[in-house]
Scaffold this active site. Structure first.
Site, mmCIF file in Angstrom:
data_model
loop_
_atom_site.group_PDB
_atom_site.id
_atom_site.type_symbol
_atom_site.label_atom_id
_atom_site.label_comp_id
_atom_site.label_asym_id
_atom_site.label_seq_id
_atom_site.Cartn_x
_atom_site.Cartn_y
_atom_site.Cartn_z
ATOM 1 C CE LYS A 110 70.098 -12.646 36.904
ATOM 2 N NZ LYS A 110 70.529 -12.138 38.220
ATOM 3 C CE LYS A 189 75.974 -6.990 27.885
ATOM 4 N NZ LYS A 189 75.380 -7.097 29.115
ATOM 5 C CE LYS A 192 78.235 -15.427 33.388
ATOM 6 N NZ LYS A 192 78.124 -13.969 33.471
HETATM 7 P P1 ADP Z 1 77.585 -11.497 31.180
HETATM 8 O O1 ADP Z 1 76.673 -10.705 30.251
HETATM 9 O O2 ADP Z 1 78.700 -12.133 30.456
HETATM 10 O O3 ADP Z 1 76.795 -12.472 32.033
HETATM 11 P P2 ADP Z 1 77.698 -9.933 33.585
HETATM 12 O O4 ADP Z 1 76.242 -9.619 33.471
HETATM 13 O O5 ADP Z 1 78.134 -10.878 34.657
HETATM 14 O O6 ADP Z 1 78.233 -10.437 32.165
HETATM 15 O O7 ADP Z 1 78.476 -8.550 33.714
HETATM 16 C C1 ADP Z 1 79.388 -8.207 34.719
HETATM 17 C C2 ADP Z 1 79.809 -6.761 34.479
HETATM 18 O O8 ADP Z 1 80.414 -6.587 33.174
HETATM 19 C C3 ADP Z 1 78.634 -5.776 34.521
HETATM 20 O O9 ADP Z 1 79.062 -4.606 35.187
HETATM 21 C C4 ADP Z 1 78.330 -5.487 33.063
HETATM 22 O O10 ADP Z 1 77.765 -4.211 32.879
HETATM 23 C C5 ADP Z 1 79.711 -5.603 32.407
HETATM 24 N N1 ADP Z 1 79.558 -6.115 31.012
HETATM 25 C C6 ADP Z 1 79.232 -7.363 30.669
HETATM 26 N N2 ADP Z 1 79.199 -7.518 29.315
HETATM 27 C C7 ADP Z 1 79.506 -6.302 28.788
HETATM 28 C C8 ADP Z 1 79.645 -5.814 27.429
HETATM 29 N N3 ADP Z 1 79.469 -6.602 26.367
HETATM 30 N N4 ADP Z 1 79.964 -4.517 27.271
HETATM 31 C C9 ADP Z 1 80.171 -3.701 28.342
HETATM 32 N N5 ADP Z 1 80.054 -4.110 29.633
HETATM 33 C C10 ADP Z 1 79.732 -5.399 29.876
#
Ligand code: ADP
Ligand code: TRP
Length: 320
Positions: A110, A189, A192
């Site tokens: 971060k 991947k 957001k």
């Molecule tokens: P972002 O990457 O959009 O910020 P988060 O880190 O808030 O998403 O992820 C919340 C949950 O969703 C976590 O448990 C994460 O492992 C899962 N997750 C997020 N993006 C993916 C993805 N592209 N494929 C599989 N799991 C995901």
């Protein structure tokens, strides 16, 4: 067995969140006593706009309920409705070595992304440990990125139990390893932070437009195509039955099959899966009080457990 997980209300939920976290978490409600909460205190470390945080929190509640969370079965609540968690965070922070937090990848990542290094961001894993230990969870299903935080939680629980009277159950992570990373419309991947998402409950026209923009290679229409390296197919197979998957793969390999056709099939599969959920979500959204009542009722159930643990931890440390 008690299963606990949390999700930050830091943006609109997308297909990566759904297949990576929500769907597996919703399956777990069949396997044990599930606790699921919306981690709005954690989100404060990255969301600076109060109206946005409130809206996101409500949206995540709606999303989970629309996708099948059963509030009778699952204790579903907002992290901030259980203030005991902040007190336990303080108690735990007094036994947390700085080095343990300094080694956390998520903090370092971060910082590298330019998020200002606040004390909250740094001690984020201690709040997460409090989330888990407060409810004496056995199992914590999380994505791979959160595994280290569950290890920190275990370290703190073991240290506390050795140093004081044993209060905490030692939780085990359940890493969702077999859940493939869901690709975004650019092939990275889906996240957001990359602006490449397909939202679960976005405007269907916008969703279709985004699906039509999925990046592909430039193999000409008539030539055979490889489904296994195609972003459209990677998303399509998440929705398809094994027979539909085979059928689509065969059409790729046969040639004379364009990516535009595959994109349309993907949108149709997405819409067939999410249109009924969208309708349910619209109904739920009309009744804010009902959602609020579900969350408050979940918090009351959660607080019964939280109070017991907090009293034991305070007592063990010599506070009252
Ligand atoms: P972002 O990457 O959009 O910020 P988060 O880190 O808030 O998403 O992820 C919340 C949950 O969703 C976590 O448990 C994460 O492992 C899962 N997750 C997020 N993006 C993916 C993805 N592209 N494929 C599989 N799991 C995901
Ligand atoms: N940090 C987790 C994430 O970003 C969310 C979270 C907060 C959590 N507290 C938790 C997950 C406790 C599991 C258990 O995905």
């Amino acid at each position: 067995m008690r299963i606990l997980s949390g999700i930050q209300p830091s943006g609109k939920l997308h297909l990566g969140n759904y297949f990576g976290m929500m769907k597996p978490a919703l399956c777990l409600q069949e396997q044990g006593e599930a606790f699921l909460f919306i981690a709005n205190y954690h989100a404060l470390t990255t969301v600076a706009d109060p109206a946005q945080l409130l809206a996101n929190t409500f949206d995540v509640a709606l999303d989970f309920l629309a996708c099948g969370l059963d509030p009778q079965r699952t204790v579903f609540f907002r992290q901030s409705d259980v203030p005991e968690v902040t007190e336990l965070t303080w108690l735990l922070s007094t036994i947390t070595p700085m080095g343990l937090l300094e080694r956390c990848h998520s903090y370092k990542d971060k910082l590298a992304k330019g998020i200002p290094a606040s004390n909250g961001l740094f001690s984020y894993p201690v709040l997460m440990a409090a989330d888990i230990l407060l409810y004496q969870a056995d199992l914590v299903p999380v994505g791979r990125d959160q595994k280290q935080h569950v290890e920190v939680t275990r370290d703190l629980a073991i240290k506390f139990n050795n140093q004081f009277d044993p209060v905490f159950k030692i939780p085990a992570p359940s890493i969702l390893e077999d859940v493939a990373v869901v690709p975004g419309i650019d092939g990275q991947k889906m996240s957001k932070s990359y602006g490449n998402t397909i939202e679960l409950f976005g405007d269907p026209k916008e969703t279709k437009a985004r699906i039509m923009r999925i990046v592909t290679d430039s193999t000409p229409l008539e030539e055979p195509k490889n489904p296994d390296t195609c972003n459209i197919f990677a998303l399509y197979k998440l929705f398809a039955t094994p027979a539909e998957r085979e059928d689509m793969a065969a059409r790729y390999r046969a040639g004379n099959f364009g990516y535009g056709t595959a994109k349309k099939a993907l949108f149709e599969a997405f819409d067939a899966a999410f249109a009924p959920l969208r309708q349910r979500r619209e109904e739920l959204a009309k009744n804010r009080d009902y959602i609020e009542q579900i969350l408050r009722c979940g918090a009351e159930r959660a607080r019964v457990e939280a109070r017991k643990t907090l009293i034991a931890a305070r007592h063990a440390m010599g506070i009252e």
